[in-house]
Design a protein around this motif. Structure first.
Motif, PDB file in Angstrom:
ATOM      1  N   TYR A   1     -45.470 -25.191 -47.462  1.00  0.00           N
ATOM      2  CA  TYR A   1     -44.028 -25.324 -47.287  1.00  0.00           C
ATOM      3  C   TYR A   1     -43.773 -26.672 -46.636  1.00  0.00           C
ATOM      4  O   TYR A   1     -44.433 -27.044 -45.652  1.00  0.00           O
ATOM      5  CB  TYR A   1     -43.496 -24.196 -46.403  1.00  0.00           C
ATOM      6  CG  TYR A   1     -42.000 -24.247 -46.161  1.00  0.00           C
ATOM      7  CD1 TYR A   1     -41.115 -23.692 -47.083  1.00  0.00           C
ATOM      8  CD2 TYR A   1     -41.474 -24.843 -45.010  1.00  0.00           C
ATOM      9  CE1 TYR A   1     -39.740 -23.737 -46.876  1.00  0.00           C
ATOM     10  CE2 TYR A   1     -40.108 -24.885 -44.796  1.00  0.00           C
ATOM     11  CZ  TYR A   1     -39.247 -24.330 -45.728  1.00  0.00           C
ATOM     12  OH  TYR A   1     -37.886 -24.364 -45.522  1.00  0.00           O
TER      13      TYR A   1
ATOM     14  N   GLY B   1     -45.202 -17.859 -47.346  1.00  0.00           N
ATOM     15  CA  GLY B   1     -44.223 -18.547 -48.175  1.00  0.00           C
ATOM     16  C   GLY B   1     -44.814 -19.795 -48.783  1.00  0.00           C
ATOM     17  O   GLY B   1     -45.692 -20.439 -48.198  1.00  0.00           O
TER      18      GLY B   1
ATOM     19  N   LEU C   1     -39.830 -18.273 -50.119  1.00  0.00           N
ATOM     20  CA  LEU C   1     -40.155 -17.872 -48.759  1.00  0.00           C
ATOM     21  C   LEU C   1     -40.886 -16.539 -48.774  1.00  0.00           C
ATOM     22  O   LEU C   1     -40.777 -15.752 -49.717  1.00  0.00           O
ATOM     23  CB  LEU C   1     -38.884 -17.785 -47.919  1.00  0.00           C
ATOM     24  CG  LEU C   1     -38.175 -19.128 -47.678  1.00  0.00           C
ATOM     25  CD1 LEU C   1     -36.867 -18.914 -46.930  1.00  0.00           C
ATOM     26  CD2 LEU C   1     -39.077 -20.089 -46.915  1.00  0.00           C
ATOM     27  N   GLY C   2     -41.615 -16.278 -47.707  1.00  0.00           N
ATOM     28  CA  GLY C   2     -42.436 -15.078 -47.635  1.00  0.00           C
ATOM     29  C   GLY C   2     -41.735 -13.907 -46.981  1.00  0.00           C
ATOM     30  O   GLY C   2     -40.528 -13.723 -47.104  1.00  0.00           O
TER      31      GLY C   2
END
Length: 398
Positions: A273, A298, A303-304
């Protein structure tokens, strides 16, 4: 003990409410609250006590040690069944503690017999039949021989055959053809054992999913596990609210670091990221050593695992590390170190749930709660929150 910057808050009022709701789903059956694996990560003894207070007349554990822990702690009112052991297990201790024992193979009956004779106590056994899961239990064509051996032992007073049981392979897909097939195999197994002369107290095959979706297989006893904790075993059919359940666990943490970074800043290992503008990053002091799935990391614009910060839901930015992960709080963030963030909870306020984390990690909600590590303290509260209404008053009870 040093203070840990995160906690799993477990609402015992939710546990009790869920057990009562499950009893309403299966009004003709007794309820066994399955409390294996430290009550799915929620805390064995507090949850077991709450379940019994709510009317559960049975408790279920996988390991013998779990059953013995219940008895040693003074949980004596309900019946307890334990079912997963290898040769050499402390079955004598279980029999002396008045714990029912599953018999899933001929060797297991032999071990139970030796333990019963050594203790001078009659062992209460449940014969386990593999009706199609391909896991524990004797196959149907082996059941007559096992039943005959068990009834011979019953005639000498060493055992008492009190139950027959099994487990579905696809209960979370109620329309799957194997479900009806297993129902028939189990019904035949019950007839086989009873025709041989067994005087059964309970017949049981229904787990959480079958308790909620298959009234025809409630028999004398249902064995909900996940649903006791307020999570849906059939999320594709409905969430907790649809079944009258409330998630009991809220996982929360305190931000450890909050700092401004420029655009183009790589975040966490491997820089999966990278910030696209000047922004504020926050470090959440939980990682995969604490049970946060690394698969919920993510990457790029994806995104995670979700995290609630104030009224916003953000996602893991970059890789989940052993002890921590990072979230992008945004350019206008006002958070400071020590502020509370919620990884999952009831979802009543729109925040993330264990099911949301399961979806982010490509797993199931069972794994999200049970994998929480020992570093994360469990804080048991008794709230007035029911039916998805946030608590207005909470008291820490343990």
């Amino acid at each position: 003990m040093s203070r840990f910057p995160a906690r799993a808050v477990v609402d015992l009022a939710a546990i009790r409410g869920n057990v009562r709701a499950l009893a309403q789903h299966a009004p003709t059956a007794q309820v066994m609250a399955v409390v294996k694996a430290d009550a799915y990560g929620h805390g064995l003894l507090p949850v077991a006590t709450a379940a019994v207070e709510a009317g559960a007349t049975w408790l279920g554990t996988a390991q013998v040690s779990e059953a013995l822990a219940l008895r040693a702690a003074g949980v004596t009112a309900p019946r307890v069944l334990t079912w997963l052991y290898a040769p050499g297990a402390p079955l004598g201790e279980a029999i002396e503690a008045d714990v029912d024992v599953s018999v899933a193979a001929p060797w297991a009956l032999d071990e139970v017999l030796r333990a019963a004779r050594a203790t001078g106590r009659t062992a209460r056994v449940h014969l386990k039949v593999d009706t199609g899961l391909g896991r524990n239990g004797v196959l149907p064509d082996q059941l007559p021989e096992l039943t005959a051996a068990a009834l011979r032992a019953e005639a000498e007073g060493a055992v008492r055959v009190v139950g027959v049981w099994s487990h579905f392979a696809f209960a979370d897909e109620p329309d799957h053809p194997t479900v009806r097939a297993q129902e028939q195999v189990f019904a035949d197994a019950v007839r086989t054992v009873e025709a041989a002369g067994a005087r059964l107290e309970v017949r049981h095959i229904a787990n959480s999913a079958a308790t909620l979706t298959r009234p025809a297989v409630h028999y004398d006893l249902v064995r909900p596990g996940l649903a006791v904790y307020g999570l849906s075993p059939v999320p594709q059919l409905g969430g907790p609210t649809e079944f009258g359940l409330v998630p009991a666990m809220t996982l929360e943490a305190e931000l450890a670091t909050v700092k401004r970074v420029p655009a183009g800043q790589g975040v966490s290992y491997g820089h999966q990221y990278v910030t696209d503008r000047e922004t504020t990053l926050g470090v959440v002091p939980l990682g995969y050593a604490d049970g946060i799935p690394r698969h919920a990391s993510g990457s790029g614009a994806r995104l995670g695992g979700p995290v609630q910060v104030g009224r916003r839901t953000l996602g893991v930015a970059g890789r989940v590390c052993m002890d921590q992960f990072v979230i992008d709080l945004g350019p206008e963030a006002t958070q400071r170190a020590g502020d509370r963030v919620v990884l999952f909870g009831t979802g009543a306020d729109g925040g993330p749930t264990a099911e949301d984390w399961a979806q982010a990690a490509g797993t199931i909600s069972y794994e999200i709660t049970t994998r929480l590590g020992v570093r994360v303290p469990r804080e048991h509260v008794d709230s007035v929150a029911r039916a998805g209404v946030p608590a207005c008053d909470e008291a820490v009870v343990r």
